[in-house]
Design a protein around this motif. Sequence first.
Motif, PDB file in Angstrom:
ATOM      1  N   PHE A  63      -6.715 -10.194 -16.231  1.00  0.00           N
ATOM      2  CA  PHE A  63      -6.677 -10.127 -14.671  1.00  0.00           C
ATOM      3  C   PHE A  63      -5.584  -9.439 -14.016  1.00  0.00           C
ATOM      4  N   GLU A  64      -4.256  -9.725 -14.473  1.00  0.00           N
ATOM      5  CA  GLU A  64      -3.059  -9.112 -13.928  1.00  0.00           C
ATOM      6  C   GLU A  64      -3.119  -7.815 -14.152  1.00  0.00           C
ATOM      7  N   ALA A  65      -3.551  -7.356 -15.304  1.00  0.00           N
ATOM      8  CA  ALA A  65      -3.384  -5.772 -15.709  1.00  0.00           C
ATOM      9  C   ALA A  65      -4.676  -4.975 -14.782  1.00  0.00           C
ATOM     10  N   THR A  66      -5.671  -5.943 -14.466  1.00  0.00           N
ATOM     11  CA  THR A  66      -6.799  -5.240 -13.419  1.00  0.00           C
ATOM     12  C   THR A  66      -6.179  -5.105 -12.141  1.00  0.00           C
ATOM     13  N   VAL A  67      -5.448  -6.254 -11.742  1.00  0.00           N
ATOM     14  CA  VAL A  67      -4.843  -6.123 -10.339  1.00  0.00           C
ATOM     15  C   VAL A  67      -3.967  -5.189 -10.268  1.00  0.00           C
ATOM     16  N   GLY A  68      -3.076  -4.965 -11.360  1.00  0.00           N
ATOM     17  CA  GLY A  68      -1.937  -4.218 -11.302  1.00  0.00           C
ATOM     18  C   GLY A  68      -2.546  -2.406 -11.005  1.00  0.00           C
ATOM     19  N   ILE A  69      -3.858  -2.308 -11.714  1.00  0.00           N
ATOM     20  CA  ILE A  69      -4.483  -0.912 -11.879  1.00  0.00           C
ATOM     21  C   ILE A  69      -4.889  -0.460 -10.329  1.00  0.00           C
ATOM     22  N   ILE A  70      -5.508  -1.674  -9.808  1.00  0.00           N
ATOM     23  CA  ILE A  70      -6.171  -1.511  -8.344  1.00  0.00           C
ATOM     24  C   ILE A  70      -5.059  -1.521  -7.338  1.00  0.00           C
ATOM     25  N   THR A  71      -4.022  -2.141  -7.555  1.00  0.00           N
ATOM     26  CA  THR A  71      -2.821  -1.805  -6.530  1.00  0.00           C
ATOM     27  C   THR A  71      -2.396  -0.515  -6.920  1.00  0.00           C
ATOM     28  N   GLN A  72      -2.147   0.226  -8.094  1.00  0.00           N
ATOM     29  CA  GLN A  72      -1.553   1.293  -8.353  1.00  0.00           C
ATOM     30  C   GLN A  72      -2.583   2.462  -7.707  1.00  0.00           C
ATOM     31  N   TYR A  73      -3.913   2.258  -7.579  1.00  0.00           N
ATOM     32  CA  TYR A  73      -4.706   3.111  -7.049  1.00  0.00           C
ATOM     33  C   TYR A  73      -4.729   3.196  -5.559  1.00  0.00           C
ATOM     34  N   LEU A  74      -4.536   1.827  -5.134  1.00  0.00           N
ATOM     35  CA  LEU A  74      -4.683   1.697  -3.648  1.00  0.00           C
ATOM     36  C   LEU A  74      -3.276   2.170  -3.230  1.00  0.00           C
ATOM     37  N   ALA A  75      -1.960   2.222  -3.783  1.00  0.00           N
ATOM     38  CA  ALA A  75      -0.825   2.753  -3.334  1.00  0.00           C
ATOM     39  C   ALA A  75      -0.953   4.513  -3.350  1.00  0.00           C
ATOM     40  N   THR A  76      -1.648   5.028  -4.368  1.00  0.00           N
ATOM     41  CA  THR A  76      -1.726   6.299  -4.480  1.00  0.00           C
ATOM     42  C   THR A  76      -2.691   6.668  -3.188  1.00  0.00           C
ATOM     43  N   GLY A  77      -3.737   5.940  -2.925  1.00  0.00           N
ATOM     44  CA  GLY A  77      -4.785   6.380  -1.840  1.00  0.00           C
ATOM     45  C   GLY A  77      -3.828   6.339  -0.680  1.00  0.00           C
ATOM     46  N   VAL A  78      -3.016   5.428  -0.581  1.00  0.00           N
ATOM     47  CA  VAL A  78      -2.196   5.338   1.105  1.00  0.00           C
ATOM     48  C   VAL A  78      -1.416   6.637   0.916  1.00  0.00           C
ATOM     49  N   PHE A 120       3.247   3.757   6.540  1.00  0.00           N
ATOM     50  CA  PHE A 120       2.198   3.862   5.672  1.00  0.00           C
ATOM     51  C   PHE A 120       2.914   3.875   4.123  1.00  0.00           C
ATOM     52  N   LEU A 121       3.770   5.015   4.054  1.00  0.00           N
ATOM     53  CA  LEU A 121       4.409   5.072   3.021  1.00  0.00           C
ATOM     54  C   LEU A 121       5.297   3.948   2.373  1.00  0.00           C
ATOM     55  N   LEU A 122       5.784   3.251   3.230  1.00  0.00           N
ATOM     56  CA  LEU A 122       6.663   2.027   2.853  1.00  0.00           C
ATOM     57  C   LEU A 122       5.564   1.005   2.444  1.00  0.00           C
ATOM     58  N   ALA A 123       4.550   0.594   2.899  1.00  0.00           N
ATOM     59  CA  ALA A 123       3.260  -0.149   2.402  1.00  0.00           C
ATOM     60  C   ALA A 123       2.785   0.426   1.072  1.00  0.00           C
ATOM     61  N   ALA A 124       2.739   1.584   0.967  1.00  0.00           N
ATOM     62  CA  ALA A 124       2.559   1.923  -0.511  1.00  0.00           C
ATOM     63  C   ALA A 124       3.620   1.639  -1.480  1.00  0.00           C
ATOM     64  N   ASP A 125       4.965   1.936  -1.152  1.00  0.00           N
ATOM     65  CA  ASP A 125       6.020   1.343  -1.926  1.00  0.00           C
ATOM     66  C   ASP A 125       5.931  -0.083  -2.159  1.00  0.00           C
ATOM     67  N   ILE A 126       5.633  -0.808  -1.178  1.00  0.00           N
ATOM     68  CA  ILE A 126       5.554  -2.420  -1.377  1.00  0.00           C
ATOM     69  C   ILE A 126       4.287  -2.504  -2.422  1.00  0.00           C
ATOM     70  N   LEU A 127       3.287  -2.075  -2.413  1.00  0.00           N
ATOM     71  CA  LEU A 127       2.045  -2.085  -3.164  1.00  0.00           C
ATOM     72  C   LEU A 127       2.566  -1.751  -4.739  1.00  0.00           C
ATOM     73  N   ARG A 128       3.178  -0.836  -4.754  1.00  0.00           N
ATOM     74  CA  ARG A 128       3.421  -0.385  -6.058  1.00  0.00           C
ATOM     75  C   ARG A 128       4.436  -1.247  -6.803  1.00  0.00           C
ATOM     76  N   THR A 129       5.267  -2.084  -6.063  1.00  0.00           N
ATOM     77  CA  THR A 129       6.255  -2.974  -6.388  1.00  0.00           C
ATOM     78  C   THR A 129       5.799  -4.669  -6.547  1.00  0.00           C
ATOM     79  N   ALA A 130       4.290  -4.550  -6.022  1.00  0.00           N
ATOM     80  CA  ALA A 130       3.844  -6.088  -5.579  1.00  0.00           C
ATOM     81  C   ALA A 130       3.494  -6.706  -6.884  1.00  0.00           C
TER      82      ALA A 130
END
Length: 141
Positions: free
Chosen positions: A12-27, A78-88
């Motif tokens: 689950f953690e790995a899946t959430v991590g992958i989704i979060t990385q995709y979201l950050a890249t999208g942002v 937006f870029l700050l939000a992407a950075d937060i997503l990457r670190t979340a």
Amino acid sequence: MEGSLSGFFAQFEATVGIITQYLATGVEGVSGIIVGIAVIEAVWSSLKLFFVQHEKPESLKEAIRLRLGRWLSVVLEFLLAADILRTAVAPNWSDIGKLAAIAGIRTALNYFLGQEVREEARSQQQAADASITRPIRREQG
């Protein structure tokens, strides 16, 4: 039972991590598109002002600058939000330190850009108010 549960949480953690990385890249991608469109709009407006409406007041140049500045401010958020997503997801101290540095720089840039935009908008409003009240004052004068 405990082993399967810990395996589930790891997956689950790995899946959430992958989704979060995709979201950050999208942002980040959307941010790049917004900057590109805002710059194209500013260049187009500047060229029209320079070649077609070159006798228009200076306030039109400031309006172009302010509009671009507002879009850049949005993109910084937006870029700050992407950075937060990457670190979340499961950050380490190095990630947290990088986020703090990036957040500090982007927040400072956004703050000063916002101050400049607000100050220029206030000055334009005062100029507009003065042009409206000037004839009234002359009549009363």
